[in-house]
Motif scaffolding. Sequence first.
Motif, PDB file in Angstrom:
ATOM      1  N   UNK A   1       0.946  -1.111  -0.355  1.00  0.00           N
ATOM      2  CA  UNK A   1      -0.126   0.167  -0.404  1.00  0.00           C
ATOM      3  C   UNK A   1       0.825   1.505  -0.302  1.00  0.00           C
ATOM      4  N   UNK A   2       0.238   2.213  -0.634  1.00  0.00           N
ATOM      5  CA  UNK A   2       1.296   3.360  -1.333  1.00  0.00           C
ATOM      6  C   UNK A   2       1.391   4.767   0.724  1.00  0.00           C
ATOM      7  N   UNK A   3       2.013   5.272   0.816  1.00  0.00           N
ATOM      8  CA  UNK A   3       2.500   6.042   1.704  1.00  0.00           C
ATOM      9  C   UNK A   3       1.177   6.875   1.418  1.00  0.00           C
ATOM     10  N   UNK A   4       0.508   7.492   2.674  1.00  0.00           N
ATOM     11  CA  UNK A   4      -0.349   8.484   2.541  1.00  0.00           C
ATOM     12  C   UNK A   4       0.293  10.005   2.546  1.00  0.00           C
ATOM     13  N   UNK A   5       0.116  10.597   1.266  1.00  0.00           N
ATOM     14  CA  UNK A   5       0.621  11.589   1.176  1.00  0.00           C
ATOM     15  C   UNK A   5      -0.062  13.092   1.186  1.00  0.00           C
ATOM     16  N   UNK A   6       0.667  14.365   1.278  1.00  0.00           N
ATOM     17  CA  UNK A   6      -0.603  15.807   1.881  1.00  0.00           C
ATOM     18  C   UNK A   6       0.372  16.404   1.323  1.00  0.00           C
ATOM     19  N   UNK A   7      -0.581  17.612   0.163  1.00  0.00           N
ATOM     20  CA  UNK A   7      -0.774  18.861   0.037  1.00  0.00           C
ATOM     21  C   UNK A   7      -0.576  19.878   0.707  1.00  0.00           C
TER      22      UNK A   7
ATOM     23  N   UNK B   1       5.102  28.796  -0.985  1.00  0.00           N
ATOM     24  CA  UNK B   1       6.229  27.445  -1.412  1.00  0.00           C
ATOM     25  C   UNK B   1       4.617  25.785  -1.340  1.00  0.00           C
ATOM     26  N   UNK B   2       5.451  25.287  -2.638  1.00  0.00           N
ATOM     27  CA  UNK B   2       4.188  23.932  -2.637  1.00  0.00           C
ATOM     28  C   UNK B   2       4.498  22.591  -2.083  1.00  0.00           C
ATOM     29  N   UNK B   3       4.502  21.773  -1.087  1.00  0.00           N
ATOM     30  CA  UNK B   3       5.124  20.661  -1.265  1.00  0.00           C
ATOM     31  C   UNK B   3       4.196  19.712  -0.607  1.00  0.00           C
ATOM     32  N   UNK B   4       4.899  18.001  -0.984  1.00  0.00           N
ATOM     33  CA  UNK B   4       4.104  17.011  -0.515  1.00  0.00           C
ATOM     34  C   UNK B   4       5.004  17.035   1.009  1.00  0.00           C
ATOM     35  N   UNK B   5       4.151  16.459   1.706  1.00  0.00           N
ATOM     36  CA  UNK B   5       3.930  15.690   2.750  1.00  0.00           C
ATOM     37  C   UNK B   5       4.248  14.064   3.059  1.00  0.00           C
ATOM     38  N   UNK B   6       5.334  12.968   3.035  1.00  0.00           N
ATOM     39  CA  UNK B   6       4.827  11.484   2.800  1.00  0.00           C
ATOM     40  C   UNK B   6       4.859  11.492   4.192  1.00  0.00           C
ATOM     41  N   UNK B   7       3.892  10.546   4.510  1.00  0.00           N
ATOM     42  CA  UNK B   7       3.914   9.584   5.961  1.00  0.00           C
ATOM     43  C   UNK B   7       4.251   7.966   6.280  1.00  0.00           C
ATOM     44  N   UNK B   8       4.811   8.220   7.073  1.00  0.00           N
ATOM     45  CA  UNK B   8       5.635   6.854   7.001  1.00  0.00           C
ATOM     46  C   UNK B   8       4.028   5.528   7.522  1.00  0.00           C
ATOM     47  N   UNK B   9       4.139   4.595   7.312  1.00  0.00           N
ATOM     48  CA  UNK B   9       3.152   3.939   7.012  1.00  0.00           C
ATOM     49  C   UNK B   9       2.873   3.863   9.192  1.00  0.00           C
ATOM     50  N   UNK B  10       1.282   3.589   9.258  1.00  0.00           N
ATOM     51  CA  UNK B  10       0.663   3.451  10.942  1.00  0.00           C
ATOM     52  C   UNK B  10       1.105   4.486  11.274  1.00  0.00           C
ATOM     53  N   UNK B  11       1.063   5.615  10.567  1.00  0.00           N
ATOM     54  CA  UNK B  11       1.162   7.295  10.869  1.00  0.00           C
ATOM     55  C   UNK B  11       1.112   7.904  12.799  1.00  0.00           C
ATOM     56  N   UNK B  12       1.024   8.302  13.017  1.00  0.00           N
ATOM     57  CA  UNK B  12       0.269   8.447  14.686  1.00  0.00           C
ATOM     58  C   UNK B  12       0.486  10.090  14.741  1.00  0.00           C
ATOM     59  N   UNK B  13      -0.608  10.700  14.995  1.00  0.00           N
ATOM     60  CA  UNK B  13      -0.061  12.162  14.781  1.00  0.00           C
ATOM     61  C   UNK B  13       0.009  12.631  16.412  1.00  0.00           C
ATOM     62  N   UNK B  14       0.035  11.913  16.981  1.00  0.00           N
ATOM     63  CA  UNK B  14       0.004  12.029  18.333  1.00  0.00           C
ATOM     64  C   UNK B  14       1.809  12.071  18.973  1.00  0.00           C
ATOM     65  N   UNK B  15       2.401  11.202  17.706  1.00  0.00           N
ATOM     66  CA  UNK B  15       3.272  10.443  18.026  1.00  0.00           C
ATOM     67  C   UNK B  15       4.548  11.812  16.928  1.00  0.00           C
TER      68      UNK B  15
END
Length: 314
Positions: free
Chosen positions: A1-7, A19-33
């Motif tokens: 499965x591809x990683x989640x990406x946010x622009x 500046x426009x960027x793509x954030x690539x998140x790791x598998x199982x990303x937890x925003x509280x960590x």
Amino acid sequence: MANAIETVNIRNPGMAWDIVANIHFPPGFDKTKQYPAIISAHPIGSCKEQTSGNVYGAALAKEGFVVIAFDASYQGASGGEPRLIEDPGQRVEDFRQVTDYLVTLPYVDANHIGVLGVCGGGGYSISAAKSERRIKAVVSITGVNFGRMSREGFGGYDPIGTLEAIALQRTIEARGSKSRVDDVLPPSVDAAKQAGVTDIDVLEATDYYKTSRGQAAHGLTSFLFSRRAAALDWDAFHLAEMLLTQPLLVVIGDRPGGFGAYRDGQEIYGRAASKAKELLVLPDTSHYELYDQPEATAKALEKVVPFFKTHLAV
């Protein structure tokens, strides 16, 4: 499965554009960590959707890093007018602006931020790290010193003549004439060969940027000629013996071409003040194989991933 990406759109005080960027998140990303972060910088004439994002950004995210791949100012989806400017000073400032953004994100460990750049992005990453102490580790993938390249191959080995031509063109445009935009690559590999081009970097760059192999909507290889002067007066490696102290990994291939990544990689490895520095020379590998070819990029990542895990404390 591809990683989640946010622009995301990054606007900092003092900037007149995003500046426009793509954030690539790791598998199982937890925003509280909190996660170590890597800034990934694209080559000259490229964009965040190409090698810096879809190859190295995606791979490093899978290894547990938050990776932000951004478009340079005046290029890609980022703002800035006029378009198609390659200004080294602004390219370096972009890293500081992206770092400012990263340290506001609650899921980013602000004490563990690294940077990776490909081709010209490698040279800019090195230059940014000299004065941006929030960058803790540096990776250059087939990095090029765009100042040296501009004075040599991109300037016909005649920097003064090139500067005179730029000055004349800027005057012409200031008086209302149409801007001059140069595409630095031939329209196709066949056209390049018919024109007598034999340099491996030009041929492989054309294959990457002008075909479905690497083509992207914002991956333009054109530049506004009248705004090229700043590059001829710039050096990515200036004062590296004094200021570049962060851990450094330089990755190059041993099949040198006219863009000069092999010589630039050897030079910065020798000059950097970094106590922890490594030079990886991949055999039978060219500059553009390190953009996207599975064997070459896999060998690079075999060194890049543990380097970042060591120096960003994963």
